[in-house]
Design a protein around this motif. Sequence first.
Motif, PDB file in Angstrom:
ATOM      1  N   ALA A 116      36.992  92.580  51.577  1.00 31.09           N
ATOM      2  CA  ALA A 116      36.839  93.795  50.764  1.00 31.09           C
ATOM      3  C   ALA A 116      37.581  93.660  49.437  1.00 31.09           C
ATOM      4  N   GLY A 117      38.597  92.811  49.399  1.00 24.97           N
ATOM      5  CA  GLY A 117      39.378  92.625  48.171  1.00 24.97           C
ATOM      6  C   GLY A 117      38.881  91.515  47.270  1.00 24.97           C
ATOM      7  N   ASP A 118      37.794  90.840  47.652  1.00 24.34           N
ATOM      8  CA  ASP A 118      37.291  89.747  46.817  1.00 24.34           C
ATOM      9  C   ASP A 118      36.562  90.308  45.593  1.00 24.34           C
ATOM     10  N   LEU A 119      36.825  89.707  44.437  1.00 30.03           N
ATOM     11  CA  LEU A 119      36.259  90.157  43.157  1.00 30.03           C
ATOM     12  C   LEU A 119      35.801  88.937  42.366  1.00 30.03           C
ATOM     13  N   PRO A 120      34.912  89.142  41.385  1.00 34.79           N
ATOM     14  CA  PRO A 120      34.490  88.002  40.558  1.00 34.79           C
ATOM     15  C   PRO A 120      35.631  87.465  39.692  1.00 34.79           C
ATOM     16  N   ASN A 121      35.594  86.162  39.459  1.00 32.35           N
ATOM     17  CA  ASN A 121      36.558  85.560  38.529  1.00 32.35           C
ATOM     18  C   ASN A 121      36.442  86.213  37.148  1.00 32.35           C
ATOM     19  N   ILE A 122      37.548  86.165  36.410  1.00 33.63           N
ATOM     20  CA  ILE A 122      37.532  86.630  35.022  1.00 33.63           C
ATOM     21  C   ILE A 122      37.759  85.427  34.112  1.00 33.63           C
ATOM     22  N   THR A 123      37.106  85.443  32.943  1.00 34.68           N
ATOM     23  CA  THR A 123      37.282  84.371  31.957  1.00 34.68           C
ATOM     24  C   THR A 123      37.737  84.980  30.638  1.00 34.68           C
ATOM     25  N   ALA A 124      38.822  84.442  30.106  1.00 37.09           N
ATOM     26  CA  ALA A 124      39.371  84.956  28.850  1.00 37.09           C
ATOM     27  C   ALA A 124      38.544  84.470  27.664  1.00 37.09           C
ATOM     28  N   ASP A 125      38.339  85.360  26.707  1.00 38.64           N
ATOM     29  CA  ASP A 125      37.634  84.979  25.480  1.00 38.64           C
ATOM     30  C   ASP A 125      38.601  84.260  24.523  1.00 38.64           C
ATOM     31  N   ALA A 126      38.154  84.032  23.302  1.00 37.81           N
ATOM     32  CA  ALA A 126      38.957  83.278  22.331  1.00 37.81           C
ATOM     33  C   ALA A 126      40.268  83.979  21.988  1.00 37.81           C
ATOM     34  N   ASN A 127      40.323  85.287  22.248  1.00 33.74           N
ATOM     35  CA  ASN A 127      41.554  86.055  21.993  1.00 33.74           C
ATOM     36  C   ASN A 127      42.412  86.227  23.239  1.00 33.74           C
ATOM     37  N   GLY A 128      42.018  85.580  24.338  1.00 35.60           N
ATOM     38  CA  GLY A 128      42.796  85.710  25.569  1.00 35.60           C
ATOM     39  C   GLY A 128      42.544  87.007  26.306  1.00 35.60           C
ATOM     40  N   VAL A 129      41.410  87.645  26.019  1.00 40.98           N
ATOM     41  CA  VAL A 129      41.066  88.925  26.652  1.00 40.98           C
ATOM     42  C   VAL A 129      39.932  88.716  27.659  1.00 40.98           C
ATOM     43  N   ALA A 130      40.078  89.327  28.824  1.00 35.36           N
ATOM     44  CA  ALA A 130      39.022  89.253  29.850  1.00 35.36           C
ATOM     45  C   ALA A 130      38.739  90.659  30.350  1.00 35.36           C
ATOM     46  N   ARG A 131      37.492  90.911  30.708  1.00 37.78           N
ATOM     47  CA  ARG A 131      37.102  92.228  31.214  1.00 37.78           C
ATOM     48  C   ARG A 131      36.504  92.113  32.605  1.00 37.78           C
ATOM     49  N   MET A 132      36.763  93.148  33.378  1.00 38.09           N
ATOM     50  CA  MET A 132      36.196  93.255  34.729  1.00 38.09           C
ATOM     51  C   MET A 132      35.383  94.531  34.796  1.00 38.09           C
ATOM     52  N   ASN A 133      34.211  94.443  35.390  1.00 42.37           N
ATOM     53  CA  ASN A 133      33.429  95.642  35.684  1.00 42.37           C
ATOM     54  C   ASN A 133      32.557  95.308  36.884  1.00 42.37           C
ATOM     55  N   ASP A 162      36.960  79.552  44.149  1.00 35.03           N
ATOM     56  CA  ASP A 162      35.715  78.806  44.398  1.00 35.03           C
ATOM     57  C   ASP A 162      34.779  79.579  45.327  1.00 35.03           C
ATOM     58  N   TYR A 163      35.176  80.755  45.771  1.00 29.97           N
ATOM     59  CA  TYR A 163      34.391  81.671  46.611  1.00 29.97           C
ATOM     60  C   TYR A 163      34.039  81.074  47.973  1.00 29.97           C
ATOM     61  N   SER A 165      36.423  78.264  49.802  1.00 32.72           N
ATOM     62  CA  SER A 165      37.570  77.794  50.592  1.00 32.72           C
ATOM     63  C   SER A 165      38.240  78.961  51.294  1.00 32.72           C
ATOM     64  N   GLN A 166      38.702  78.714  52.532  1.00 30.91           N
ATOM     65  CA  GLN A 166      39.400  79.741  53.314  1.00 30.91           C
ATOM     66  C   GLN A 166      40.897  79.471  53.259  1.00 30.91           C
ATOM     67  N   PRO A 167      41.719  80.535  53.235  1.00 31.65           N
ATOM     68  CA  PRO A 167      41.295  81.951  53.288  1.00 31.65           C
ATOM     69  C   PRO A 167      41.263  82.640  51.936  1.00 31.65           C
ATOM     70  N   ALA A 168      41.412  81.880  50.837  1.00 34.15           N
ATOM     71  CA  ALA A 168      41.637  82.553  49.550  1.00 34.15           C
ATOM     72  C   ALA A 168      40.976  81.871  48.358  1.00 34.15           C
ATOM     73  N   GLY A 169      39.983  81.017  48.618  1.00 30.82           N
ATOM     74  CA  GLY A 169      39.214  80.464  47.506  1.00 30.82           C
ATOM     75  C   GLY A 169      39.918  79.413  46.680  1.00 30.82           C
ATOM     76  N   ASN A 170      41.015  78.843  47.216  1.00 31.40           N
ATOM     77  CA  ASN A 170      41.747  77.786  46.503  1.00 31.40           C
ATOM     78  C   ASN A 170      42.084  78.228  45.077  1.00 31.40           C
ATOM     79  N   SER A 171      42.602  79.449  44.959  1.00 31.55           N
ATOM     80  CA  SER A 171      42.755  80.095  43.650  1.00 31.55           C
ATOM     81  C   SER A 171      44.039  79.744  42.917  1.00 31.55           C
ATOM     82  N   GLY A 172      44.940  79.031  43.556  1.00 31.24           N
ATOM     83  CA  GLY A 172      46.172  78.654  42.869  1.00 31.24           C
ATOM     84  C   GLY A 172      47.262  79.694  43.008  1.00 31.24           C
ATOM     85  N   ASP A 173      48.342  79.444  42.282  1.00 30.66           N
ATOM     86  CA  ASP A 173      49.527  80.294  42.389  1.00 30.66           C
ATOM     87  C   ASP A 173      49.259  81.732  41.965  1.00 30.66           C
ATOM     88  N   ARG A 174      50.117  82.622  42.435  1.00 30.44           N
ATOM     89  CA  ARG A 174      50.056  84.016  41.994  1.00 30.44           C
ATOM     90  C   ARG A 174      50.720  84.116  40.621  1.00 30.44           C
TER      91      ARG A 174
END
Length: 183
Positions: A116-133, A162-163, A165-174
């Motif tokens: 339930a807590g899984d969300l799409p990755n965010i990618t920062a633009d040239a200004n370092g800004v990313a949006r989620m919707n 990577d959507y 790998s278990q249990p957390a998508g191999n997402s790296g450090d917090r």
Amino acid sequence: MKKLLTTSAILASALALSACQTTPTKGDLPAEVQPVLQAQMQTVDVSQAHLGKMYLRPIQGGVQVFGELTGLNPGSTYAIHIHENGTCANKGQDAGGHFNALNKPHGHPSSMESHAGDLPNITADANGVARMNFVRKDISVDPRVANTVHNRAFIIHAGADDYTSQPAGNSGDRMACGVIEAY
Ligand SMILES: [Cu+2]
Ligand SMILES: [Zn+2]
């Protein structure tokens, strides 16, 4: 002025999903997109740098998760999830694992076979800004129900999910964390 422009961009996308609403304006967003919950995102290192805010509000068919994050590395992609516990203590570790009310495997957020807590990755633009919707169908903003996201926490990771790998998508450090609280 830049702040106004970027906030407008969020609102434009949020409004596209919104029905009519007449709640009085409160906080930092206008009446049309008043959220129920918010989270101030801060890095988990000693700097506790503010990276922007995330918001949640109920809409038809689910809960809209939206926001704008700043101060990211331009062009970088990051995982972001809702984790189980509403704390950022211990460099975000105390937030626990991904919020998983329905006991699912980790997966792509558009699949029902995901936390339930899984969300799409965010990618920062040239200004370092990313949006989620994004809309999750299986969470609630109501603190009285089991699938509530109230008093849980967003975590941004140093790498992409990577959507698979278990249990957390191999997402790296917090990297950053924000407790989800009333707006
Ligand atoms: Cu996470
Ligand atoms: Zn997950």
